[in-house]
Design a protein around this motif. Structure first.
Motif, PDB file in Angstrom:
ATOM      1  N   VAL A   5      -5.793  -5.331  -2.063  1.00 38.67           N
ATOM      2  CA  VAL A   5      -4.862  -4.527  -2.864  1.00 38.67           C
ATOM      3  C   VAL A   5      -4.859  -4.600  -4.105  1.00 38.67           C
ATOM      4  O   VAL A   5      -4.535  -3.704  -4.880  1.00 38.67           O
ATOM      5  CB  VAL A   5      -3.368  -4.508  -1.934  1.00 38.67           C
ATOM      6  N   HIS A   6      -4.579  -5.736  -4.525  1.00 42.45           N
ATOM      7  CA  HIS A   6      -4.343  -6.082  -6.115  1.00 42.45           C
ATOM      8  C   HIS A   6      -5.588  -5.893  -6.853  1.00 42.45           C
ATOM      9  O   HIS A   6      -5.917  -6.403  -7.878  1.00 42.45           O
ATOM     10  CB  HIS A   6      -3.708  -7.451  -6.428  1.00 42.45           C
ATOM     11  N   PHE A  19      -5.408  -5.893   2.441  1.00 41.92           N
ATOM     12  CA  PHE A  19      -6.717  -5.183   2.101  1.00 41.92           C
ATOM     13  C   PHE A  19      -6.526  -3.788   1.816  1.00 41.92           C
ATOM     14  O   PHE A  19      -5.532  -3.085   2.555  1.00 41.92           O
ATOM     15  CB  PHE A  19      -7.686  -5.168   3.467  1.00 41.92           C
ATOM     16  N   LYS A  24     -11.123 -14.089  -6.506  1.00 42.00           N
ATOM     17  CA  LYS A  24     -10.158 -13.132  -5.718  1.00 42.00           C
ATOM     18  C   LYS A  24     -10.767 -12.915  -4.580  1.00 42.00           C
ATOM     19  O   LYS A  24     -10.134 -12.907  -3.314  1.00 42.00           O
ATOM     20  CB  LYS A  24      -9.935 -11.933  -6.603  1.00 42.00           C
ATOM     21  N   LYS A  79     -13.358 -10.328  -9.274  1.00 40.07           N
ATOM     22  CA  LYS A  79     -13.706 -11.490  -9.752  1.00 40.07           C
ATOM     23  C   LYS A  79     -13.776 -12.418  -8.537  1.00 40.07           C
ATOM     24  O   LYS A  79     -13.364 -12.188  -7.592  1.00 40.07           O
ATOM     25  CB  LYS A  79     -12.496 -12.240 -10.514  1.00 40.07           C
ATOM     26  N   GLN A 120     -18.098 -17.293  11.057  1.00 42.56           N
ATOM     27  CA  GLN A 120     -17.476 -17.530  10.079  1.00 42.56           C
ATOM     28  C   GLN A 120     -18.378 -18.025   8.742  1.00 42.56           C
ATOM     29  O   GLN A 120     -17.913 -17.599   7.639  1.00 42.56           O
ATOM     30  CB  GLN A 120     -16.731 -18.758  10.353  1.00 42.56           C
ATOM     31  N   PRO A 154      -5.265 -21.474  13.201  1.00 41.38           N
ATOM     32  CA  PRO A 154      -5.733 -20.515  13.815  1.00 41.38           C
ATOM     33  C   PRO A 154      -7.146 -20.000  13.622  1.00 41.38           C
ATOM     34  O   PRO A 154      -8.085 -19.654  14.358  1.00 41.38           O
ATOM     35  CB  PRO A 154      -4.782 -19.173  13.400  1.00 41.38           C
ATOM     36  N   VAL A 165      -6.990 -14.818  11.242  1.00 44.52           N
ATOM     37  CA  VAL A 165      -7.406 -14.649  12.682  1.00 44.52           C
ATOM     38  C   VAL A 165      -7.637 -15.585  13.526  1.00 44.52           C
ATOM     39  O   VAL A 165      -8.591 -16.456  13.433  1.00 44.52           O
ATOM     40  CB  VAL A 165      -8.514 -13.625  12.439  1.00 44.52           C
ATOM     41  N   ASP A 166      -7.060 -15.857  14.775  1.00 41.23           N
ATOM     42  CA  ASP A 166      -7.386 -16.817  15.622  1.00 41.23           C
ATOM     43  C   ASP A 166      -8.587 -16.672  16.077  1.00 41.23           C
ATOM     44  O   ASP A 166      -9.290 -15.625  16.622  1.00 41.23           O
ATOM     45  CB  ASP A 166      -6.099 -16.945  16.811  1.00 41.23           C
ATOM     46  N   LEU A 200     -10.067 -15.455   6.962  1.00 42.46           N
ATOM     47  CA  LEU A 200     -10.779 -16.463   7.734  1.00 42.46           C
ATOM     48  C   LEU A 200      -9.298 -17.203   8.503  1.00 42.46           C
ATOM     49  O   LEU A 200      -9.647 -17.454   9.654  1.00 42.46           O
ATOM     50  CB  LEU A 200     -11.319 -17.295   7.234  1.00 42.46           C
ATOM     51  N   THR A 201      -8.366 -17.533   7.809  1.00 44.21           N
ATOM     52  CA  THR A 201      -7.358 -18.402   8.407  1.00 44.21           C
ATOM     53  C   THR A 201      -6.434 -17.595   8.943  1.00 44.21           C
ATOM     54  O   THR A 201      -5.694 -18.002   9.752  1.00 44.21           O
ATOM     55  CB  THR A 201      -6.665 -18.959   7.191  1.00 44.21           C
ATOM     56  N   ARG A 257       0.989  -1.363   0.035  1.00 44.00           N
ATOM     57  CA  ARG A 257      -0.080   0.014   0.073  1.00 44.00           C
ATOM     58  C   ARG A 257       0.941   1.165   0.097  1.00 44.00           C
ATOM     59  O   ARG A 257       1.911   1.297   0.537  1.00 44.00           O
ATOM     60  CB  ARG A 257      -1.023   0.074   1.281  1.00 44.00           C
ATOM     61  N   ARG A 273      -8.762  -4.013   8.586  1.00 49.62           N
ATOM     62  CA  ARG A 273      -8.260  -2.695   8.411  1.00 49.62           C
ATOM     63  C   ARG A 273      -6.989  -2.454   8.818  1.00 49.62           C
ATOM     64  O   ARG A 273      -6.420  -1.387   8.146  1.00 49.62           O
ATOM     65  CB  ARG A 273      -8.798  -1.918   9.687  1.00 49.62           C
ATOM     66  N   SER A 274      -6.144  -3.483   9.162  1.00 43.87           N
ATOM     67  CA  SER A 274      -4.928  -3.401   9.491  1.00 43.87           C
ATOM     68  C   SER A 274      -3.915  -4.115   8.433  1.00 43.87           C
ATOM     69  O   SER A 274      -2.753  -3.852   8.363  1.00 43.87           O
ATOM     70  CB  SER A 274      -4.544  -3.715  10.903  1.00 43.87           C
ATOM     71  N   ASP A 275      -4.510  -5.135   7.902  1.00 42.36           N
ATOM     72  CA  ASP A 275      -3.749  -6.118   7.085  1.00 42.36           C
ATOM     73  C   ASP A 275      -3.432  -5.618   5.745  1.00 42.36           C
ATOM     74  O   ASP A 275      -4.163  -4.778   5.386  1.00 42.36           O
ATOM     75  CB  ASP A 275      -4.511  -7.458   6.835  1.00 42.36           C
ATOM     76  N   GLU A 276      -2.097  -6.100   5.217  1.00 48.20           N
ATOM     77  CA  GLU A 276      -1.782  -5.107   3.947  1.00 48.20           C
ATOM     78  C   GLU A 276      -2.597  -5.509   2.971  1.00 48.20           C
ATOM     79  O   GLU A 276      -2.412  -4.786   1.813  1.00 48.20           O
ATOM     80  CB  GLU A 276      -0.141  -5.461   3.928  1.00 48.20           C
TER      81      GLU A 276
END
Lengths: 704, 312
Positions: free
Chosen positions: B283-284, B235, B294, B291, B269, A647, B306-307, B303-304, A170, B230-233
């Motif tokens: 991001v991409h 997204f 994606k 699609k 879930q 997880p 976050v614990d 889903l995978t 980003r 909100r924090s992961d790259e």
């Protein structure tokens, strides 16, 4: 229709290949960062490099942009080879084929900027940015001032920011990115400090070969009328002297000798010896005064008493000089030098009581000198050759001066009286001015009898001429007079302090300093030049404009910068093994390896602990719910048995999985999950006891 | 209560064969007071599902076929001059109904799409300065074709966010397909369908959704999920608070549908793909309208990563 065609375009990259493409190619963002980072890291190099390299860099940038826009293709191997070879040929031509540091840095710069057109993938970006750090090191190779060091740090910050951009998905604002890089560097500072203090200072493995064509500064080996008026327009620092003895020499004693000039052709003075012979000819180790100097303390007429004794009585000046490179051999000392020492130079004494270095001074260097202010030199056993060559005059020219000297001599004046007569002559009607009239071939006559306006070199030159004509051995000495005392207790000497005076040999007295300028302008001896001359001329002195006018704050800022530079040089760049040992002794109580080891480990350990504690404060551990603790116990037991929950996997899903692989455990685990869910997701806290008993009832045994 | 829900699902299931999960999701969406967007290729049963739902719930419904020349007034209604009384009379558009079937919503222009914005969020429409409430309940069930199809306008994010769920139907499996060939035409069955519940009961069910219990531990998990978007790259932007609330409500309805009065991480879930998929963008640039695969991989990533259990 547009949406359709766009979507078709998108379809041509299917699935994973699109992701790979995105991750491998160079994004617009990181391309911009490369340009900026490269520019920042090579900018100062251009000050020392031929300017066509700048053109090559711009060419590389344009090419890369055109490649990015898809206008031009990547250049082929043959083309790249041609450009590279042309660049190397250009370097060879620019530097005249010499092998020194500068062509090497030029070569680095050339390959660095050409690498830009080769940047295809993200890996290449990394290569370019890593070379950027080498370029930063090259900056420091060329200049080691405080300003340059600051700039090097800035370059590192920008390079780090650019490195980060390569790994970002980003785009962040450039400001934030630079700030992050700065914070990163800041975090490394404590470790850097410990390493700086602790790493062995091995001294110089190699000396930086002298720079080709580096400008020589200060006075040269010759002196003609008008030379000094040009020199004093510069405000550059020549050297700084720090006195280790308590008392500073009074202003009238601050004669810093640089070079002695003994040959005169009627207009121009130059040092004795053929052009090819170095000023270092006949020089010997500076551990003790040369024997033929016949140096003696003025108070006791016997041999020079031992140095410790003199030093105790505060009769000597002990000072260290930090000098800016001037690319000449000579160093500057107060009369009379007894001993000189340097870590990074090889200072030697020469027969004219000068201190010279074996090679021209091309980098900022330090030396220490012990000087004896009240001395008698060359009195008892005069060096006949030296005396005789200081009586030589050109065969013709300057007849009136010659006649005047002859007349004085016929009137019976000898030695000191001759000197007094000459000084009296100057005092009568001469003017000290920075704008002396042009002088012709008979410079001495014209000055003495018609113009009578001159600067220090006119006075020194004509005085020595008169003395020689009257049969007194005399010579011209050039150097610096004065020195501005700074708050730190050190003295700053600038080019505007340049001065020329005379030395006269008198029987029994030896060589005596006579400054004819003092007869005309006593102020010049006591104060700085710009205060000694008239107001209209003061502005011609370098830096005086700043010192006296409304631009005072500018001069203050510049002074501050010079001060910082000095501190930087003495305490950071000058931190050598000796200072290191001193530091160890003072703060660690010794230089034993175990102390250093302990300091190293404890220092870095303490830092890590600090970071850890800080992170604990910032992110305090949450109180874990009791049911979660119990559940984790169970999960740990399962993990030991090789059953890992993913997880993102819920307990129910995990149990489903277990049912297939380990039905024996699944039943028991299912019961625990059921209880856990009741407590955690249904809010039935009373079930906690059941869960507790279930877990404690030896789930662990069953799992095995 | 549970029986009633089961009945709804069964009724719809009789028409739309072999799509239990999708039907359940659709019912969940309606129970959670949310609007539903069904996206798939033509002929997959989108409209059938929408009609089924409206009939089974016994609600009054209108169907609007969205075309490229449809105007806002065609949906909302307009004031018409009455010559006899010499006054303007407001003619209600098809939107004044309980279930609005917006067929092929992305075939119309953004202008007309936007006419639905106020109606969907505030359940009222403002025409010529006058705000008129819509009937209660009010559902929009919209269908759309995948964007790669010719003549489609992508829905803007603001519009997408107003749909609680977006579901896809997909091709039927082998057995179902054969059953389709042999059985009665679904369209005939549709006409024979009778309402299973009435309005008060529906309201009762919807009220029950809010009663479903969500403990702190569960909310913590949900919050961590939202935070991750909100924090992961990967997204480019995360879930809005409205999106997060919608997710919680959908999860509660799903729990109720499964006969539970408390929320489990599993509920969160299972509604995740249909609630989150159209609200986030990777991001991409395979974004909200991107699609399908994606979007799936983005949701899978969420889903995978976050614990389920709180960090120790």
């Amino acid at each position: 229709m547009t949406t359709q065609s766009a979507s078709q375009g998108a379809q041509s990259y299917s699935g994973s290949s699109a992701g790979k493409f995105a991750s491998n190619s160079v994004s617009r963002n990181s391309l911009g960062w490369i340009f900026v980072a490269q520019g920042v890291s090579i900018l100062p190099l251009f000050l020392f490099m031929p300017l066509w390299l700048l053109a090559i860099w711009l060419f590389a940038i344009i090419t890369r942009i055109q490649i990015y826009r898809g206008v031009w293709p990547y250049p082929g191997n043959v083309l790249k080879l041609c450009i590279g070879l042309a660049g190397v040929a250009g370097l060879y031509w620019s530097f005249g084929g010499s092998v020194s540091v500068e062509p090497m840095i030029g070569f680095l710069l050339l390959s660095f900027v050409l690498k830009l057109v080769e940047v295809r993938r993200r890996v290449d970006v990394l290569v370019v940015l890593y070379i950027g750090f080498v370029a930063v090191a090259a900056q420091l190779l060329l200049s080691q001032t405080f300003r340059m060091s600051l700039y090097a740090v800035l370059s590192c910050v920008v390079l780090l920011a650019a490195l980060q951009s390569v790994f970002q998905h980003r785009a962040l604002s450039p400001f934030k990115q630079v700030r992050d890089a700065f914070m990163l560097l800041l975090k490394a500072v404590p470790v850097m400090l410990i390493l700086f203090l602790l790493m062995p200072r091995l001294g110089q493995f190699w000396a930086v070969p002298s720079m080709q064509g580096a400008a020589k500064t200060g006075f040269s080996e010759t002196m003609s009328p008008g030379d000094f008026s040009r020199l004093i327009q510069s405000d550059d620092i020549v050297f700084r002297a720090t006195f280790k003895t308590a008392a500073l020499p009074p202003p009238r004693e601050r004669y810093w000798r640089g070079l002695v000039m003994e040959q005169f052709d009627g207009r121009r003075w130059q040092r004795f010896g053929a052009n090819w012979s170095q000023v270092t000819f006949g020089a010997r180790s500076a551990e003790s005064p040369m024997k033929e100097w016949e140096l003696k303390s003025k108070s006791d007429t016997g041999k020079l008493s031992n140095l410790e004794h003199l030093a105790e009585q505060d009769k000597t000046y002990h000072y260290s000089v930090l000098m800016e490179p001037h690319n000449y051999h000579w160093l500057f000392v107060l009369m009379a030098p007894i001993e000189a020492f340097s870590q990074n130079m090889k200072p030697r004494f020469n027969p004219n009581f000068l201190l010279v270095n074996t090679v021209p001074v091309a980098t900022r260097s330090t030396y220490e000198v012990l000087s004896l202010p009240s001395y008698r030199i060359g009195a008892t056993a005069p060096n006949s050759k030296q005396i005789s060559r200081n009586l030589v005059l050109p065969e013709r020219g300057n007849e009136r001066a010659r006649a005047l000297a002859k007349q004085w001599r016929e009137e019976g004046a000898r030695g000191q009286e001759l000197i007094d007569r000459a000084l009296a002559l100057y005092r009568q009607s001469f003017t000290y001015t920075l704008q002396p009239p042009q002088l012709g071939a008979n410079a001495v006559d014209e000055f003495l009898f018609s113009t009578q306006r001159g600067f220090c070199e006119h006075f020194a030159s004509s005085f020595v001429y008169l003395m020689r004509a009257a049969g007194v051995p005399a010579r011209v000495v050039v150097g610096y007079l004065g020195g501005e005392v700074k708050e730190g207790g050190y003295m700053v000497v600038r080019q505007s302090d340049a001065h020329a005076w005379a030395e006269v040999w008198l029987p029994k007295e030896g060589w005596v300093r006579v400054d004819p300028t003092s007869a005309v302008s006593p102020l010049r001896i006591e104060r700085a030049l710009h205060e000694a001359v008239g107001e209209d001329e003061a502005s011609m002195v370098g830096g005086a404009l700043l010192r006296i006018n409304a631009l005072r704050w500018l001069s203050l800022a510049r002074n501050k910068m010079e001060e910082l530079d000095y501190l930087w040089q003495t305490s950071v760049l000058g931190y050598d093994s000796e200072q290191q040992a001193g530091f160890f002794k003072k703060y660690l109580g010794g230089t034993d390896p175990w102390r250093l080891g302990l300091f190293f480990v404890a220092g870095i350990g303490a830092l890590l602990l600090l970071y850890y504690v800080f992170s604990l404060i910032k992110h305090p551990a949450k109180n874990q719910a009791p049911e979660l603790k119990l559940l984790r116990q169970v999960l740990r037991v399962l993990e030991k048995g090789g059953l890992h929950r993913q997880p993102g996997e819920t307990l129910l899903a995990f149990n489903e999985r277990l049912k297939n692989s380990r039905p024996d455990i699944a039943h028991e685990f299912g019961a625990i999950v059921e209880l856990y869910q009741q407590v955690a997701y249904q809010g039935k806290n009373e079930k906690l006891i059941d869960l507790h008993t279930r877990v404690k009832q030896g789930f662990s045994y069953k799992a095995r | 209560m549970n029986l009633m829900i089961q009945q709804i699902i069964n009724s719809v299931g009789q028409v739309l064969l072999g799509k239990e999960v999708e039907v359940k999701l659709a019912v969940t969406c309606l129970l959670a007071h949310g609007h539903l967007l069904i996206e798939d290729l033509p002929g997959m049963g989108k409209t059938t599902l929408a009609q089924c739902l409206a009939r089974v719930l016994g609600l009054e419904y209108e169907r609007v076929q969205f075309t490229s020349d449809l105007l806002p007034a065609d949906i909302l209604g307009a004031a018409i001059f009455n010559r006899e009384s010499s006054s303007f009379k407001f003619l209600k558009g098809p939107i004044f109904t309980q279930v609005l079937l917006a067929d092929e919503i992305n075939r119309t222009t953004p202008k007309t799409q936007s006419a639905l914005l106020e109606a969907m969020e505030e359940r009222q429409v403002t025409i010529e300065g006058q705000t008129r409430p819509l009937p209660e309940p009010f559902f929009v069930i919209a269908t759309q074709n995948p964007l790669s199809q010719a003549g489609t306008y992508p829905l803007p994010e603001s519009q997408l966010d107003r749909f609680l769920m977006r579901i896809t139907l997909g091709y039927p499996n082998r057995a179902t397909e054969q059953q389709l060939f042999k059985g009665v035409d679904p369209r005939k069955r549709l006409q024979q369908m009778e309402p299973v519940i009435d309005l008060p009961k529906l309201a009762q069910l919807q009220a029950l959704v809010d009663e479903v219990n969500a403990t702190d531990q569960l909310l913590d998990y949900l919050q961590r999920l939202v935070d991750f978007t909100r924090s992961d790259e990967s997204f480019s932007y995360g879930l809005s608070p409205r999106g997060a609330m919608a997710w919680l409500r959908a999860g509660k309805a799903w729990a109720l549908l499964n006969g539970r009065e408390h929320l489990l991480p599993d509920d969160i879930q299972q509604v995740m793909p249909s609630v989150v998929g159209h609200r986030v963008r990777g991001v991409h640039s395979h974004g909200v309208n991107g699609k399908l695969e994606k979007r799936r991989s983005l949701v899978d990533h969420l889903l995978t990563s976050v614990d389920v259990l709180a960090a120790s």
